[in-house]
Design a protein around this motif. Structure first.
Motif, mmCIF file in Angstrom:
data_model
loop_
_atom_site.group_PDB
_atom_site.id
_atom_site.type_symbol
_atom_site.label_atom_id
_atom_site.label_comp_id
_atom_site.label_asym_id
_atom_site.label_seq_id
_atom_site.Cartn_x
_atom_site.Cartn_y
_atom_site.Cartn_z
ATOM 1 N N ARG A 22 0.948 -1.533 0.442
ATOM 2 C CA ARG A 22 0.183 -0.389 0.178
ATOM 3 C C ARG A 22 0.440 1.648 0.014
ATOM 4 N N ILE A 23 2.039 1.464 0.926
ATOM 5 C CA ILE A 23 2.660 2.175 0.844
ATOM 6 C C ILE A 23 3.577 2.659 -0.313
ATOM 7 N N SER A 24 3.976 1.306 -0.870
ATOM 8 C CA SER A 24 4.647 1.580 -2.027
ATOM 9 C C SER A 24 3.410 1.830 -3.266
ATOM 10 N N LEU A 25 2.267 2.073 -3.308
ATOM 11 C CA LEU A 25 1.923 2.593 -4.516
ATOM 12 C C LEU A 25 2.061 4.234 -4.795
ATOM 13 N N GLU A 31 -5.155 6.995 -3.089
ATOM 14 C CA GLU A 31 -5.936 7.668 -2.414
ATOM 15 C C GLU A 31 -7.443 6.952 -2.647
ATOM 16 N N SER A 32 -7.753 6.628 -4.163
ATOM 17 C CA SER A 32 -8.729 5.686 -4.605
ATOM 18 C C SER A 32 -8.394 4.018 -3.435
ATOM 19 N N LEU A 33 -7.786 3.669 -3.236
ATOM 20 C CA LEU A 33 -8.214 3.100 -2.225
ATOM 21 C C LEU A 33 -9.380 3.586 -0.930
ATOM 22 N N ARG A 34 -8.139 4.389 -1.088
ATOM 23 C CA ARG A 34 -8.801 5.138 0.860
ATOM 24 C C ARG A 34 -10.288 5.068 0.329
ATOM 25 N N ARG A 72 -9.069 -1.740 -11.519
ATOM 26 C CA ARG A 72 -7.377 -1.797 -11.807
ATOM 27 C C ARG A 72 -6.871 -2.497 -10.383
ATOM 28 N N GLY A 73 -7.311 -2.688 -9.278
ATOM 29 C CA GLY A 73 -6.994 -3.190 -7.611
ATOM 30 C C GLY A 73 -7.883 -3.772 -7.059
#
Length: 96
Positions: A22-25, A31-34, A72-73
């Motif tokens: 997550r940190i490497s993205l 933001e999209s993941l959040r 996409r994820g």
């Protein structure tokens, strides 16, 4: 006094590997993941949130995926509906 099942927002925990990924993205992907995570946190039951489905159709109560960034994820997560401290555990994150 008996404990009652608490509702949202749920606690979220990441495995070490999922947190590292997550940190490497990039910031826009995080933001999209959040945003996807916010949907899980505020749903009455995370397995019934929008854009969520079982990881395996043969295990409907097992790990689930929540799609983000136009599919996409997705994070692979498990919901632990404990009376005290219900929790979402993110086991893996995938993004392409």
């Amino acid at each position: 006094m008996s404990e009652e099942f608490t509702g949202p927002p749920w606690a979220v925990d990441y495995t070490q590997e999922a947190e590292k990924y997550r940190i490497s993205l990039s910031e826009d992907v995080r933001e999209s993941l959040r945003e996807a995570g916010f949907g899980l946190l505020t749903a009455r039951h995370p397995y019934r949130a929008e854009h969520v489905e079982p990881a395996r159709s043969t295990a409907p109560r097992g790990p689930h995926v929540a799609y983000f960034d136009s599919n996409r994820g997705w994070p692979l997560f498990t919901f632990l509906p404990r009376v005290a401290e219900p929790q979402i555990v993110v086991e893996e994150i995938f993004w392409q």
